[in-house]
Design an enzyme around this catalytic site. Structure first.
Site, mmCIF file in Angstrom:
data_model
loop_
_atom_site.group_PDB
_atom_site.id
_atom_site.type_symbol
_atom_site.label_atom_id
_atom_site.label_comp_id
_atom_site.label_asym_id
_atom_site.label_seq_id
_atom_site.Cartn_x
_atom_site.Cartn_y
_atom_site.Cartn_z
ATOM 1 N N ARG A 25 -20.766 11.423 -29.249
ATOM 2 C CA ARG A 25 -20.688 10.386 -30.279
ATOM 3 C C ARG A 25 -21.772 10.585 -31.345
ATOM 4 O O ARG A 25 -22.376 9.613 -31.804
ATOM 5 C CB ARG A 25 -20.835 8.985 -29.645
ATOM 6 C CG ARG A 25 -19.542 8.517 -28.976
ATOM 7 C CD ARG A 25 -19.778 7.351 -28.068
ATOM 8 N NE ARG A 25 -20.166 6.144 -28.774
ATOM 9 C CZ ARG A 25 -19.326 5.192 -29.150
ATOM 10 N NH1 ARG A 25 -18.049 5.318 -28.943
ATOM 11 N NH2 ARG A 25 -19.772 4.100 -29.752
ATOM 12 N N ASP A 43 -33.978 12.528 -28.573
ATOM 13 C CA ASP A 43 -33.586 11.458 -29.499
ATOM 14 C C ASP A 43 -34.810 11.009 -30.296
ATOM 15 O O ASP A 43 -35.940 11.452 -30.015
ATOM 16 C CB ASP A 43 -32.957 10.276 -28.726
ATOM 17 C CG ASP A 43 -31.864 9.593 -29.552
ATOM 18 O OD1 ASP A 43 -32.087 9.381 -30.754
ATOM 19 O OD2 ASP A 43 -30.806 9.267 -28.996
ATOM 20 N N GLY A 92 -37.735 13.425 -31.052
ATOM 21 C CA GLY A 92 -37.661 14.250 -32.250
ATOM 22 C C GLY A 92 -36.437 13.894 -33.070
ATOM 23 O O GLY A 92 -35.591 13.118 -32.610
ATOM 24 N N ASP A 93 -36.368 14.477 -34.270
ATOM 25 C CA ASP A 93 -35.234 14.222 -35.161
ATOM 26 C C ASP A 93 -34.437 15.528 -35.224
ATOM 27 O O ASP A 93 -34.976 16.555 -35.653
ATOM 28 C CB ASP A 93 -35.804 13.850 -36.545
ATOM 29 C CG ASP A 93 -34.707 13.568 -37.559
ATOM 30 O OD1 ASP A 93 -33.586 14.094 -37.376
ATOM 31 O OD2 ASP A 93 -34.981 12.842 -38.531
ATOM 32 N N PHE A 94 -33.184 15.500 -34.796
ATOM 33 C CA PHE A 94 -32.470 16.785 -34.697
ATOM 34 C C PHE A 94 -32.162 17.406 -36.053
ATOM 35 O O PHE A 94 -31.782 18.572 -36.136
ATOM 36 C CB PHE A 94 -31.242 16.718 -33.782
ATOM 37 C CG PHE A 94 -30.249 15.604 -34.010
ATOM 38 C CD1 PHE A 94 -29.663 15.400 -35.240
ATOM 39 C CD2 PHE A 94 -29.877 14.781 -32.937
ATOM 40 C CE1 PHE A 94 -28.724 14.393 -35.423
ATOM 41 C CE2 PHE A 94 -28.944 13.763 -33.114
ATOM 42 C CZ PHE A 94 -28.370 13.567 -34.368
ATOM 43 N N ASP A 107 0.849 -1.192 0.000
ATOM 44 C CA ASP A 107 0.000 0.000 0.000
ATOM 45 C C ASP A 107 0.885 1.243 0.000
ATOM 46 O O ASP A 107 1.801 1.351 0.813
ATOM 47 C CB ASP A 107 -0.912 0.025 1.231
ATOM 48 C CG ASP A 107 -1.932 1.132 1.096
ATOM 49 O OD1 ASP A 107 -2.727 1.082 0.142
ATOM 50 O OD2 ASP A 107 -1.927 2.062 1.915
HETATM 51 C C1 LIG Z 1 2.982 8.587 -5.703
HETATM 52 C C2 LIG Z 1 2.755 7.561 -6.790
HETATM 53 C C3 LIG Z 1 1.860 6.524 -6.622
HETATM 54 N N1 LIG Z 1 1.656 5.611 -7.618
HETATM 55 C C4 LIG Z 1 0.682 4.521 -7.470
HETATM 56 C C5 LIG Z 1 1.234 3.244 -6.850
HETATM 57 C C6 LIG Z 1 -0.040 2.532 -6.416
HETATM 58 O O1 LIG Z 1 -0.484 1.707 -7.511
HETATM 59 C C7 LIG Z 1 -1.031 3.651 -6.190
HETATM 60 C C8 LIG Z 1 -1.419 3.776 -4.724
HETATM 61 O O2 LIG Z 1 -2.525 2.987 -4.484
HETATM 62 P P1 LIG Z 1 -2.524 1.650 -3.641
HETATM 63 O O3 LIG Z 1 -3.806 1.616 -2.879
HETATM 64 O O4 LIG Z 1 -1.243 1.488 -2.892
HETATM 65 O O5 LIG Z 1 -2.515 0.523 -4.764
HETATM 66 P P2 LIG Z 1 -3.530 0.239 -5.943
HETATM 67 O O6 LIG Z 1 -4.914 0.724 -5.600
HETATM 68 O O7 LIG Z 1 -2.936 0.772 -7.223
HETATM 69 O O8 LIG Z 1 -3.528 -1.346 -6.027
HETATM 70 P P3 LIG Z 1 -3.958 -2.388 -4.867
HETATM 71 O O9 LIG Z 1 -4.719 -1.646 -3.767
HETATM 72 O O10 LIG Z 1 -4.804 -3.398 -5.580
HETATM 73 O O11 LIG Z 1 -2.663 -2.940 -4.377
HETATM 74 O O12 LIG Z 1 -0.375 4.864 -6.573
HETATM 75 C C9 LIG Z 1 2.346 5.706 -8.811
HETATM 76 O O13 LIG Z 1 2.138 4.875 -9.718
HETATM 77 N N2 LIG Z 1 3.257 6.712 -8.981
HETATM 78 C C10 LIG Z 1 3.503 7.654 -8.028
HETATM 79 O O14 LIG Z 1 4.344 8.543 -8.251
#
Ligand SMILES: Cc1cn([C@H]2C[C@H](O)[C@@H](COP(=O)(O)OP(=O)(O)OP(=O)(O)O)O2)c(=O)[nH]c1=O
Length: 630
Positions: A537, A494, A520-522, A88
């Site tokens: 689109r 639409d 309606g038809d635009f 994390d």
């Molecule tokens: C600060 C910073 C973060 N990040 C990313 C890394 C992590 O993927 C994300 C932080 O979120 P996380 O919650 O750590 O990870 P995630 O949600 O991507 O994946 P999971 O919870 O399934 O493990 O931010 C970058 O890619 N570059 C950066 O410079």
């Protein structure tokens, strides 16, 4: 580099990365680690005030992510992994923890706090070793964290917003990605760069070294693992297991560096460690354990050559509702799915195996199950179901694309060849039967739902009181707009055949009172009055001549100050964006329209008095253009 004696310890183990982060997958894949990806379902909602320091929060969240996956795999799939890795990443500034922004405003708040200052990026990592005794899951948890200090330059408001509109901040802690555009915001980095990207690889290897090569009594006094031990150190620390391990450092290969890694990042393995001593060249293995070819293969070309097979496998599995059958179930055997769907066992097994290899399903000895993203995008009732568009692709676009050659030769649509009908008005073709109409509406709804938030927030639209979504179909964008802008009312305009069939697609009440449907038809009918006209689109379906008819009608009802918002896949001027270019071929086979570049849209709009044309690339399937009637 001497990492692989450590990573080699994981070779024979079932390693699971409990993370959806593509960056973590990339970092670990790049060093040759083989692992399965099972994203964690743990919600990152631990009460932050319970933690004395920010890193404790990151470590605990990483641990909970990994524990959830280990438990789920053990219980649900009866497939206990050997090692589960969770991580994390958080950003910490002024004692506050910043995670991923929930929307653009949130990203702005985060980036403003980081502006011009130094902050810390912490990644907590948990390594869980699992075993199963009497069907009881036993786990040993090792965790650690790494801190990297990052300083942002002084950044202008415009730059921050431009960065936010690039779409990059949304899935990243602190709202930036140092490895891409966000790198431009950064003045300096002190510490492990990969830690900022989401995974502290160096510390991870040290931790594995501590776990797998605990210091023996005779060297414990003078050896402290404050850095990755050298190869010699590993030899000293050998616990005897490495002799029997099939991991060996490959000293004889000319294209390997001292790390034993080949240029593509794979690690050399040998069935027989004596082969290394004689300098025997062992084949490289890719991530799936398949030996790599001696011939350099044009992988991109081969992928394109076979691309239609993969598409068709996805289409058929969707059409047969296999992903729906697997939803909310544990692993199911091919024979049971075949019985339920009414297909042959051998054909079903091949299709499911192909889907598993393509990453759409998980396969275990107990059977097949959906991945999380399959549940979200491929089941017919998934949160962002693309089922409607996939069926439309199979039943409508696939036959049309078989006539791409004629379309290129003749420069025109191919409905008459694909469906044996004289080309009439585009939408008359879609709406000639109830079945085709509903299929088309479901297809448009799925794309509109997937893109709605990015389209609605690409610009601040809070000044508008009324909007009219011309060709707004099921109202998916309209509903998103009224949720985001509490003072806005949206009229969806639409064709009568469409408006009569919208009820199926309506979300549960809440803000629905501010969305009305008018038929309606635009091209022919009077347009409802509004401050903002939306064409999502729509223009790509038509020739320049028809677009002039439509824009002049809008211009006639627009008071000065009224604006137009277009949502289209905008071609870059250099024409390098393949998704948009393939979409333009898609337009060629079935419409008189095409995808256009920003300058082409600007020229069309300016001819009808719409100026100050601003274009936002959203990173989603649709980009957004806003302009004002002067
Ligand atoms: C600060 C910073 C973060 N990040 C990313 C890394 C992590 O993927 C994300 C932080 O979120 P996380 O919650 O750590 O990870 P995630 O949600 O991507 O994946 P999971 O919870 O399934 O493990 O931010 C970058 O890619 N570059 C950066 O410079």
């Amino acid at each position: 580099m001497v990492l692989h004696p450590v990573l080699g310890k994981l070779v024979s183990k079932r390693v699971v990365l409990a993370s959806a982060s593509p960056r973590r997958q990339e970092i670990l894949t790049n060093v040759g680690l083989r692992f399965e990806v099972v994203p964690s379902w743990f919600k990152e909602t631990l009460e932050k005030s319970y933690f004395a320091a920010p890193y404790e929060y990151a470590v605990e969240t990483a641990k909970q992510k990994a524990l959830e996956v280990a438990n789920r795999m053990h219980v649900k799939h009866l497939r206990t992994p050997d090692v589960v890795i969770g991580a994390d990443t958080i950003v910490s500034v002024d004692e506050q923890i910043l995670e991923k922004p929930v929307d653009k405003q949130d990203a702005y708040r985060m980036l403003s706090r980081l502006n011009g200052k130094e902050h810390s990026v912490f990644t907590g990592v948990a390594i869980i070793h699992c075993s199963s005794k009497d069907n009881q899951l036993e786990m040993e948890v090792t965790d650690f964290y790494e801190e990297t200090k990052v300083k942002f330059s002084d950044l202008s408001e415009d730059l921050l917003w431009e960065y936010i509109h690039s779409g990059e901040p949304m899935d990243k802690a602190g709202g930036y990605g140092i490895q891409a555009l966000g790198g431009m915001l950064v003045e300096y980095v002190h510490g492990d760069f990969l830690n900022v990207m989401g995974f502290p690889l160096n510390h991870f290897c040290k931790k594995l070294a501590e776990l797998y090569y605990p210091p023996s009594k005779h060297n414990v006094q003078h050896k402290k693992y404050d850095s990755i031990p050298s190869v010699d150190t590993f030899e000293n620390l050998s616990d005897g297991e490495s002799e029997s391990s099939n991991f060996t450092e490959h000293k004889g290969a000319s294209n390997s560096d001292s790390s034993g890694m080949c240029s593509s990042g794979s690690i050399y393995y040998s069935e027989n460690s004596s082969s290394v001593r004689t300098g025997f060249m062992v084949p490289l293995e890719n991530q799936n354990g398949v030996p790599e070819s001696a011939t350099k293969l044009p992988s991109k070309i081969l992928e394109l050559m076979d691309g239609f097979r993969a598409s068709k496998a996805l289409f058929v599995a969707s059409k047969l509702k296999m992903f729906d059958h697997l939803k909310n179930k544990g692993p199911v055997k091919a024979v049971d799915i075949a019985n339920e769907v009414g297909t042959s066992v051998c054909g079903t097994e091949r299709l499911l195996d192909a889907c598993a290899a393509l990453g759409l399903l998980e396969k275990t000895p107990q059977g097949y199950s959906n991945t999380d993203s399959t549940n979200t995008y491929l089941t017919s009732d998934g949160e962002y179901s693309l089922h409607g568009y996939i069926i439309h692709s199979n039943d409508h676009l696939w036959p049309l694309f078989t006539y791409l050659e004629s379309a290129v030769k003749e420069g025109s649509r191919q409905n008459h060849r694909a469906f044996g009908k004289k080309a009439e008005d585009l939408f008359k073709d879609y709406y000639h039967s109830q079945e085709v109409k509903q299929r088309f509406m479901a297809a448009m709804h799925s794309i509109a739902h997937l893109t709605a938030r990015d389209v609605a927030t690409a610009f601040d639209l809070s000044r508008f009181k009324s909007a009219c979504d011309l060709g707004g179909c099921t109202g998916a964008l309209a509903h998103e707009l009224v949720q985001i802008y509490p003072n806005l009312k949206v009229t969806v305009f639409d064709l009568p055949e469409v408006i009569a069939n919208t009820s199926y697609f309506q979300p549960p009440a809440q803000h629905t009172a501010r969305v009305t449907f008018v038929s309606g038809d635009f091209f022919k009918d009077n347009l409802p009055e509004a401050d903002l006209y939306i064409l999502s689109r729509v223009l790509h379906d038509w020739s320049d001549e028809k677009i002039h008819v439509l824009l002049s009608k809008i211009s006639a009802v627009c008071k000065p100050g009224c604006e137009i918002l277009l949502a289209e896949m905008v071609l870059d001027d250099e024409k390098k964006r393949s998704t948009a270019l393939l979409q333009s071929l898609n337009m060629l086979v079935q419409t008189e329209g095409k995808e256009r570049s920003g300058s082409e849209y600007r020229a069309l709009l300016q001819q009808h008095g719409f100026t100050n044309v601003k274009i936002r690339v959203t990173g989603n399937l649709l980009d957004v253009i806003l302009c004002i009637k002067t």
